[in-house]
Design a protein around this motif. Sequence first.
Motif, PDB file in Angstrom:
ATOM      1  N   LEU A 147    -184.641  65.783-133.439  1.00 50.33           N
ATOM      2  CA  LEU A 147    -185.876  66.418-133.900  1.00 50.33           C
ATOM      3  C   LEU A 147    -185.590  67.824-134.421  1.00 50.33           C
ATOM      4  N   ASP A 148    -184.750  68.523-133.708  1.00 48.81           N
ATOM      5  CA  ASP A 148    -184.368  69.871-134.136  1.00 48.81           C
ATOM      6  C   ASP A 148    -183.020  70.189-133.511  1.00 48.81           C
ATOM      7  N   GLU A 149    -182.025  70.451-134.357  1.00 45.07           N
ATOM      8  CA  GLU A 149    -180.685  70.731-133.843  1.00 45.07           C
ATOM      9  C   GLU A 149    -180.659  71.983-132.975  1.00 45.07           C
ATOM     10  N   THR A 150    -181.605  72.865-133.217  1.00 45.98           N
ATOM     11  CA  THR A 150    -181.659  74.102-132.431  1.00 45.98           C
ATOM     12  C   THR A 150    -182.149  73.845-131.015  1.00 45.98           C
ATOM     13  N   PHE A 151    -182.955  72.771-130.846  1.00 50.89           N
ATOM     14  CA  PHE A 151    -183.527  72.436-129.537  1.00 50.89           C
ATOM     15  C   PHE A 151    -183.165  70.997-129.177  1.00 50.89           C
ATOM     16  N   PRO A 152    -181.902  70.744-128.779  1.00 47.81           N
ATOM     17  CA  PRO A 152    -181.463  69.375-128.487  1.00 47.81           C
ATOM     18  C   PRO A 152    -182.259  68.715-127.375  1.00 47.81           C
ATOM     19  N   GLU A 153    -182.880  69.518-126.497  1.00 49.52           N
ATOM     20  CA  GLU A 153    -183.657  68.936-125.399  1.00 49.52           C
ATOM     21  C   GLU A 153    -184.900  68.200-125.899  1.00 49.52           C
ATOM     22  N   GLU A 156    -184.185  62.790-129.818  1.00 52.05           N
ATOM     23  CA  GLU A 156    -183.935  62.226-131.140  1.00 52.05           C
ATOM     24  C   GLU A 156    -185.234  61.982-131.897  1.00 52.05           C
ATOM     25  N   SER A 157    -185.142  62.012-133.217  1.00 57.24           N
ATOM     26  CA  SER A 157    -186.303  61.745-134.068  1.00 57.24           C
ATOM     27  C   SER A 157    -186.436  60.246-134.327  1.00 57.24           C
ATOM     28  N   LYS A 158    -187.417  59.879-135.097  1.00 54.14           N
ATOM     29  CA  LYS A 158    -187.634  58.472-135.470  1.00 54.14           C
ATOM     30  C   LYS A 158    -186.900  58.118-136.751  1.00 54.14           C
ATOM     31  N   TYR A 159    -186.069  59.026-137.270  1.00 46.89           N
ATOM     32  CA  TYR A 159    -185.455  58.830-138.582  1.00 46.89           C
ATOM     33  C   TYR A 159    -183.987  58.422-138.476  1.00 46.89           C
ATOM     34  N   PHE A 160    -183.608  57.490-139.363  1.00 49.10           N
ATOM     35  CA  PHE A 160    -182.251  56.961-139.381  1.00 49.10           C
ATOM     36  C   PHE A 160    -181.749  56.851-140.817  1.00 49.10           C
ATOM     37  N   THR A 161    -180.478  57.131-141.007  1.00 49.50           N
ATOM     38  CA  THR A 161    -179.795  56.669-142.214  1.00 49.50           C
ATOM     39  C   THR A 161    -179.190  55.314-141.867  1.00 49.50           C
ATOM     40  N   VAL A 162    -179.483  54.314-142.672  1.00 39.08           N
ATOM     41  CA  VAL A 162    -179.126  52.930-142.348  1.00 39.08           C
ATOM     42  C   VAL A 162    -178.193  52.379-143.423  1.00 39.08           C
ATOM     43  N   GLU A 163    -177.071  51.809-142.982  1.00 33.03           N
ATOM     44  CA  GLU A 163    -176.139  51.140-143.890  1.00 33.03           C
ATOM     45  C   GLU A 163    -176.060  49.674-143.512  1.00 33.03           C
ATOM     46  N   LEU A 164    -176.266  48.801-144.492  1.00 39.48           N
ATOM     47  CA  LEU A 164    -176.305  47.354-144.278  1.00 39.48           C
ATOM     48  C   LEU A 164    -175.194  46.708-145.086  1.00 39.48           C
ATOM     49  N   GLN A 165    -174.324  45.984-144.414  1.00 42.50           N
ATOM     50  CA  GLN A 165    -173.197  45.338-145.085  1.00 42.50           C
ATOM     51  C   GLN A 165    -173.273  43.834-144.887  1.00 42.50           C
ATOM     52  N   ASN A 166    -173.162  43.083-145.995  1.00 44.15           N
ATOM     53  CA  ASN A 166    -173.261  41.625-145.922  1.00 44.15           C
ATOM     54  C   ASN A 166    -172.689  41.027-147.202  1.00 44.15           C
ATOM     55  N   THR A 167    -172.407  39.735-147.161  1.00 43.54           N
ATOM     56  CA  THR A 167    -172.006  39.001-148.363  1.00 43.54           C
ATOM     57  C   THR A 167    -173.097  37.987-148.659  1.00 43.54           C
ATOM     58  N   LEU A 168    -173.820  38.198-149.734  1.00 43.74           N
ATOM     59  CA  LEU A 168    -174.978  37.373-150.066  1.00 43.74           C
ATOM     60  C   LEU A 168    -175.387  37.646-151.508  1.00 43.74           C
ATOM     61  N   PRO A 169    -176.258  36.797-152.084  1.00 45.14           N
ATOM     62  CA  PRO A 169    -176.753  37.083-153.437  1.00 45.14           C
ATOM     63  C   PRO A 169    -177.565  38.378-153.459  1.00 45.14           C
ATOM     64  N   LEU A 170    -177.472  39.125-154.556  1.00 45.22           N
ATOM     65  CA  LEU A 170    -178.185  40.393-154.659  1.00 45.22           C
ATOM     66  C   LEU A 170    -179.695  40.207-154.518  1.00 45.22           C
ATOM     67  N   SER A 171    -180.233  39.138-155.103  1.00 48.58           N
ATOM     68  CA  SER A 171    -181.681  38.906-155.027  1.00 48.58           C
ATOM     69  C   SER A 171    -182.140  38.760-153.585  1.00 48.58           C
ATOM     70  N   LEU A 172    -181.286  38.177-152.727  1.00 49.69           N
ATOM     71  CA  LEU A 172    -181.648  38.005-151.322  1.00 49.69           C
ATOM     72  C   LEU A 172    -181.647  39.352-150.597  1.00 49.69           C
ATOM     73  N   LEU A 173    -180.671  40.195-150.898  1.00 50.89           N
ATOM     74  CA  LEU A 173    -180.665  41.548-150.326  1.00 50.89           C
ATOM     75  C   LEU A 173    -181.940  42.298-150.698  1.00 50.89           C
ATOM     76  N   LEU A 174    -182.317  42.254-151.969  1.00 44.63           N
ATOM     77  CA  LEU A 174    -183.518  42.955-152.418  1.00 44.63           C
ATOM     78  C   LEU A 174    -184.774  42.386-151.767  1.00 44.63           C
ATOM     79  N   SER A 175    -184.809  41.064-151.566  1.00 50.00           N
ATOM     80  CA  SER A 175    -185.958  40.440-150.889  1.00 50.00           C
ATOM     81  C   SER A 175    -186.068  40.931-149.451  1.00 50.00           C
ATOM     82  N   HIS A 176    -184.934  41.021-148.767  1.00 46.44           N
ATOM     83  CA  HIS A 176    -184.947  41.535-147.391  1.00 46.44           C
ATOM     84  C   HIS A 176    -185.486  42.958-147.352  1.00 46.44           C
ATOM     85  N   LEU A 177    -185.007  43.809-148.258  1.00 43.47           N
ATOM     86  CA  LEU A 177    -185.473  45.193-148.281  1.00 43.47           C
ATOM     87  C   LEU A 177    -186.945  45.278-148.664  1.00 43.47           C
ATOM     88  N   TYR A 178    -187.358  44.471-149.638  1.00 48.87           N
ATOM     89  CA  TYR A 178    -188.744  44.492-150.106  1.00 48.87           C
ATOM     90  C   TYR A 178    -189.715  44.194-148.964  1.00 48.87           C
TER      91      TYR A 178
END
Length: 462
Positions: A147-153, A156-178
């Motif tokens: 939430l704030d690096e200055t006040f670790p107590e 954590e926030s509700k925000y994430f950077t998310v990386e998704l790795q898979n082998t699949l058709p591009l249209s299926l990846l976009l459908s999942h994200l959509y």
Amino acid sequence: MLLTIATTHQPATDLGYLLHKHPSRCQSFSLSFGEAHVFYPEATKEQCTAALLLDINPVKLVRKRTLTLDAYVNDRPYVASSFFSVAISQVFGTALGGRCKDKPELVETAIPLVAKISVLPCYSGEGFLRELFEPLGYQVSLQNYPLDETFPEWGESKYFTVELQNTLPLSLLLSHLYVLIPVLDNNKHYWVNEEEVEKLLRHGEGWLKEHPLKEEITKRYLKRQYRLTRSALAQLTEPNEPDPDSAEENHDKEEAAVEKPLSLNKQRLNSVVEVLKQNNAKKIVDLGCGQGNLLKLLLKDSYFEKITGVDVSYRYLEITKERLERLHLPRNEWEKLQLIQSGLTYTDKRITGYDAAAVIEVIEHLDLPRLSAFERVLFEFAKPQTVIVTTPNVEYNVKFESLPAGTLRHKDHRFEWTRAEFQKWAKEVGENFSYSVEFQSVGEEELEVGSPTQMAVFSANS
């Protein structure tokens, strides 16, 4: 809001054809709530990355609305939300719809893809994010923010950077994200009506029906509107569809009739039991156990200490239970048996902790994107010491007089591999997940076409 999609498919610049966006150009698109930009940070034959940057216009967001503090103070311009799904559908609409004029063969091709979303909100935490994407075969990497690096107590926030790795058709990846990005958006920005039900069913086709969180995804996507949610779930479980279990049962009988003259099923099962004992495996999980033929052999053998059968079909599990009850075994023998209903392409903690997994005549029933997901579930998540996989040898089919030329042994088979194809697949799986592999023949071997069934025995590298 930023989404990047990268691939190492060769040539990697084919990603530009699939997205209908040329790698050498930076393009901008005006939307009702801002502007979207598409550009390529890298575009070589070895690796190509496409970026979709969505710039939300705060003035457009509050136009024609009663002005409140929330209209000006919120995270809308910075985190992926339902706005982002709209941008995907408008900017990458052709790719989302599975169309590619210049290279149509690429549309259904499973290619290695890495999608990175910066930043994604999730009030339900890391576990829920994983439960959304991992059942679809994704390797999920997350970075949470305080939430704030200055006040670790403060935590954590509700925000994430998310990386998704898979082998699949591009249209299926976009459908999942959509579909799944709005599921995480507690403040979906547009009105939800019957049209949204149609969009959910269209973009969820082929995967939503079998997702373990199907009901939760549907409820959240439709903003918890009971009438719409009930309508969507009713269509996802359409009662008038032909009974897939009954059709599968009939196909099994047809396949058994083809192989019966060779007593092939009996030879397969005996070979599997022998390999299990050779590898000192006493705790066995049978993935795709069907009607329990292997379970019956294992249960009657006091050598095995724990036996679990897993199948997606509840009807098959009921048949298995009835058949095994006829064995009239002592109570202590029954206590080592467990039957689990679960999809093989979804991670399930109940299939971990076994010495060996048996996958008998199963992989040929999975299309290639689902097979890739199954590989990760089995070899990366469950990680048994030994894995035994059997599959038909298509070269041997010419020896079955009752099987018309060019016909597969089972109507539900997505493929039947030659010996070279099977060995290539197995060796790649071994390399990817740190297993060594040996091959065995099941049934009488012919000089030109090999044996009717081929077997791979995987051993985890220490």
